[in-house]
Design an enzyme around this catalytic site. Sequence first.
Site, mmCIF file in Angstrom:
data_model
loop_
_atom_site.group_PDB
_atom_site.id
_atom_site.type_symbol
_atom_site.label_atom_id
_atom_site.label_comp_id
_atom_site.label_asym_id
_atom_site.label_seq_id
_atom_site.Cartn_x
_atom_site.Cartn_y
_atom_site.Cartn_z
ATOM 1 N N GLN A 182 2.009 -5.914 5.217
ATOM 2 C CA GLN A 182 2.159 -5.376 3.914
ATOM 3 C C GLN A 182 4.199 -6.406 3.915
ATOM 4 O OE1 GLN A 182 1.806 -1.290 3.086
ATOM 5 N NE2 GLN A 182 -1.095 -1.946 3.760
ATOM 6 N N GLU A 236 0.726 -1.574 0.362
ATOM 7 C CA GLU A 236 -0.385 0.124 -0.129
ATOM 8 C C GLU A 236 0.801 1.099 0.198
ATOM 9 O OE1 GLU A 236 -2.996 -0.108 3.288
ATOM 10 O OE2 GLU A 236 -3.961 1.296 2.737
ATOM 11 N N ASN A 245 -12.286 -1.614 -0.521
ATOM 12 C CA ASN A 245 -11.809 -1.841 0.351
ATOM 13 C C ASN A 245 -12.505 -1.548 1.052
ATOM 14 O OD1 ASN A 245 -8.878 -3.304 1.390
ATOM 15 N ND2 ASN A 245 -8.860 -1.127 2.652
ATOM 16 N N GLU A 246 -12.850 -2.462 2.528
ATOM 17 C CA GLU A 246 -13.099 -1.827 3.665
ATOM 18 C C GLU A 246 -14.381 -0.539 3.594
ATOM 19 O OE1 GLU A 246 -9.951 -1.226 6.994
ATOM 20 O OE2 GLU A 246 -9.565 -3.491 6.319
ATOM 21 N N GLU A 273 -6.171 -9.141 3.584
ATOM 22 C CA GLU A 273 -5.624 -8.890 4.358
ATOM 23 C C GLU A 273 -5.494 -8.845 5.921
ATOM 24 O OE1 GLU A 273 -5.653 -4.341 5.477
ATOM 25 O OE2 GLU A 273 -6.683 -4.436 3.158
HETATM 26 O O1 AHR Z 1 -3.002 -2.659 6.237
HETATM 27 C C1 AHR Z 1 -3.428 -1.353 6.982
HETATM 28 C C2 AHR Z 1 -5.051 -1.052 7.053
HETATM 29 O O2 AHR Z 1 -5.374 -2.055 7.335
HETATM 30 C C3 AHR Z 1 -5.170 -1.243 5.414
HETATM 31 O O3 AHR Z 1 -5.768 0.406 4.887
HETATM 32 C C4 AHR Z 1 -6.876 -1.172 5.588
HETATM 33 O O4 AHR Z 1 -7.870 -1.972 4.769
HETATM 34 C C5 AHR Z 1 -6.529 -1.682 6.932
HETATM 35 O O5 AHR Z 1 -7.881 -1.450 7.881
#
Ligand code: AHR
Length: 500
Positions: free
Chosen positions: A353, A25, A172-173, A304
């Site tokens: 990540q 990210e 996303n989310e 994730e």
């Molecule tokens: O990985 C860090 C963050 O965690 C991401 O941006 C988000 O999707 C999640 O809450």
Amino acid sequence: MAKLVVNETKELGKIQEEIYGHFAEHLGRCIYEGLYVGEDSVIPNRNGMRTDVVEALKEMKIPVLRWPGGCFADEYHWKDGIGPKENRKKMINTHWGGVVEDNSFGTHEFMELCEQLGCKTYINGNLGSGTVQEMSEWVEYLTFDGISPMADLRKRNGHEKAWKVDYFGVGNENWGCGGNMTPEHYANEYRRYQTYVRNYNPEHPIYKICGGANVDDYSWTKGVLETTHRNCLPAFHGLMDGLSLHYYVHPEGWELKGSATDFDEQVWYKTLAKAIYIETLIKRHSSVMDQYDPDKKIGMIVDEWGCWFKVEPGTNPGFLYQQNTMRDALVAGISLNIFNKNCDRVKMANIAQMVNVLQSVILTEGEKMVLTPTYHVFHMYQKHQNATLLESHVVTEKIGASEEYMVPKIHESVSKGEDGWITLTISNLSANANERMELIFSDLKVKEITGQILSAPIHAHNTFEAPETVGRKNFDKFEQNGNVICFTLPPHSVMEIRVR
Ligand code: AHR
């Protein structure tokens, strides 16, 4: 003594290589510094990508990479990241430290990175603050090979041929940072946005991923599937190929998080118990999915996962930079075993990540790079990629420091590759005790056996000063008696055994 019984005649399905996927990210020093340093950097690079990092990732075998977020995805406007770099718009990265994002790493750079890594592409679109047109034009820019406004723009920006996009996430989310939506609202938006994620290359259709739940929010899974399946022909299975799930291990809760390197035995077991909990989440979300998709056509995409601790002292709290110990290695080993064992439903997983953020496989500081214990686990597990899961079962005791967080002492998964070799990945979760292992195959007379082990004290980690404190070593202390193999697994260790 623990017994690991393998029925090598019982094949349980394919472990998609994407289970060993990663996530990068625009967050902290993941993209900038970690992966991309720019062409003018003194750090050796190819077209701006760090050579040392790319080489290490290739050696670990990275099948797929998700980008540009995360929360960042729902604020990202892709057109700001194309064309001459000096003209690219600067923006504030509001989620992650409020720093200036200069958009010097954009679509072309991401596709270049994946090409260098030799991996598949997973792009996450912006549903939270972007338009349907913007998302649809991104797909056209990326994948359309004919004459069109976006294909022409791509060509003017120096890329004649369309790229291949393997996976596309529609938001996303969206229950949180991606717009704070209800499941029904998001699902209706999903229906609309995904319509315009066109398949311009019928020979390489895009796998569409719908935004799934956080942790144990089963009502999100149900609400989204109910709405996406309404008036939808069964052949279109809810207009999606995959549904995501996010789960982070916070041993001491979301607020406290706890230190990455300073923990006691109690927290060790708590962390591992929380890692094992992902199996419950997979099973329960999967059983909700079964109500709409009994044939398991929709993949569960755990895009994730990993440990989320307090940032390292003195670092920007918005950059999520944390160290990585043997505890992370165990969490990785357990999680990957669980994904393997649930490969009938789990079709991709992306650890969060890749570099310098959360449970990274690589850390960098200037021109220096270290491989973390998690890196070594991914390296040891690579033979599971695209292999066939075999039936296996372990008879082991439950251990722990408190009633609430008991874990099995031994944790495993087993697969068979196309080359006929069987790969076993086995962890000893104990913070202090060896385990004598008896490995029994149903029929196989083992002719060849090899092993690798990652074993170090529970707090051990690699630093820029001592980068090889934790590393893989060959292991050959096996005793063979017919189809039974005995060996001793040291405490807090992860092992890979290959037999044929
Ligand atoms: O990985 C860090 C963050 O965690 C991401 O941006 C988000 O999707 C999640 O809450």
